[in-house]
Design a protein around this motif. Structure first.
Motif, short mmCIF file in Angstrom:
data_model
loop_
_atom_site.label_atom_id
_atom_site.label_comp_id
_atom_site.label_asym_id
_atom_site.label_seq_id
_atom_site.Cartn_x
_atom_site.Cartn_y
_atom_site.Cartn_z
N GLY A 176 -41.12 77.77 34.93
CA GLY A 176 -40.85 77.48 33.51
C GLY A 176 -41.42 76.14 33.09
O GLY A 176 -42.07 76.03 32.04
N PHE A 177 -41.19 75.10 33.88
CA PHE A 177 -41.75 73.79 33.54
C PHE A 177 -43.28 73.80 33.62
O PHE A 177 -43.95 73.21 32.78
N SER A 200 -37.45 78.97 41.68
CA SER A 200 -38.66 79.64 41.18
C SER A 200 -38.70 79.67 39.66
O SER A 200 -39.72 79.33 39.05
N VAL A 201 -37.60 80.09 39.05
CA VAL A 201 -37.54 80.15 37.57
C VAL A 201 -37.74 78.76 36.98
O VAL A 201 -38.51 78.57 36.03
N LEU A 239 -40.27 76.84 24.61
CA LEU A 239 -40.39 77.46 25.93
C LEU A 239 -39.60 76.68 26.98
O LEU A 239 -38.91 77.26 27.81
N LEU A 240 -39.70 75.36 26.94
CA LEU A 240 -38.98 74.55 27.92
C LEU A 240 -37.47 74.67 27.73
O LEU A 240 -36.72 74.78 28.70
N VAL A 241 -37.02 74.67 26.49
CA VAL A 241 -35.59 74.84 26.23
C VAL A 241 -35.15 76.23 26.69
O VAL A 241 -34.10 76.38 27.34
N ALA A 242 -35.95 77.24 26.38
CA ALA A 242 -35.63 78.60 26.81
C ALA A 242 -35.59 78.68 28.33
O ALA A 242 -34.72 79.35 28.91
N THR A 243 -36.50 77.99 28.99
CA THR A 243 -36.52 77.97 30.46
C THR A 243 -35.23 77.37 30.99
O THR A 243 -34.62 77.91 31.93
N LEU A 287 -42.90 85.81 39.75
CA LEU A 287 -42.96 84.77 38.71
C LEU A 287 -44.28 84.01 38.74
O LEU A 287 -44.87 83.74 37.68
N THR A 288 -44.76 83.68 39.91
CA THR A 288 -46.03 82.95 40.03
C THR A 288 -47.20 83.82 39.57
O THR A 288 -48.09 83.35 38.87
#
Length: 180
Positions: A96-97, A91-92, A53-57, A33-34
């Motif tokens: 994501g944030f 991690s996710v 993107l934040l909502v999807a995260t 992910l990183t």
């Protein structure tokens, strides 16, 4: 040794193998992910794109949580699986944030007190998550403050409810295993 042997019944070699897998999988998840965060192009996204993107995260974090809780309940070693779950979900959540903050800062440089690079966005995310909040980077607009506020609320929920959920899943998994 069968996959359902009690952890206490495993020999030292088998225990080390189980622990090694439980440690390496979340580390591998975090590395992938990183790496993706630093490699995948993220530019020219509108404010709405950052919010989406934040909502999807958050949706992905919830789905990963549900999936991981199910894995903990069904695991041969629920406590070890809970550790794996925590590593994967964190991690996710953090990446994501960080990606959302980076996209937001790319679109409008005035959203934060300084220009955010990918490293700066990840640093800001980690300082908000850890509640350290050094104050060297701050949200400067209402949109940025709203998104940071969402992260702060999610942090509290993540720690309080997430911890309780994992403990409950471990207990349920152990009870399932004890029943045979």
């Amino acid at each position: 040794m069968t996959s359902s042997d009690s952890y206490q019944q495993l020999d030292d070699s088998a225990r080390r193998a189980v622990i090694r897998r439980a440690v390496l999988r979340p580390i591998a998840t975090a590395v992938v992910l990183t790496t993706g965060y630093f490699v995948v192009p993220m530019d020219d996204v509108a404010d709405l794109g950052s919010v989406v993107l934040l909502v999807a995260t958050l949706v992905v974090v919830v789905l990963v949580c549900i999936w991981q809780v199910r894995r903990v309940v069904r695991a041969d070693y629920p406590a070890l699986q809970a550790g794996e779950a925590l590593g994967a979900v964190i991690s996710v959540y953090l990446i994501g944030f960080a990606a959302g903050y980076y996209l937001l800062a790319e679109r409008h440089s005035g959203d934060f007190s300084e220009s955010l690079t990918r490293v700066g966005s990840l640093y800001f995310t980690l300082s908000v998550f850890s509640t350290v909040g050094f104050g060297d980077i701050t949200a400067s607009t209402d949109l940025a403050r709203a998104i940071v506020s969402v992260q702060m609320v999610c942090n509290v929920l993540f720690v309080a409810l997430g911890g309780r959920l994992l403990v409950a899943a471990v207990r349920r998994g152990q009870a399932r295993k004890a029943r045979g």
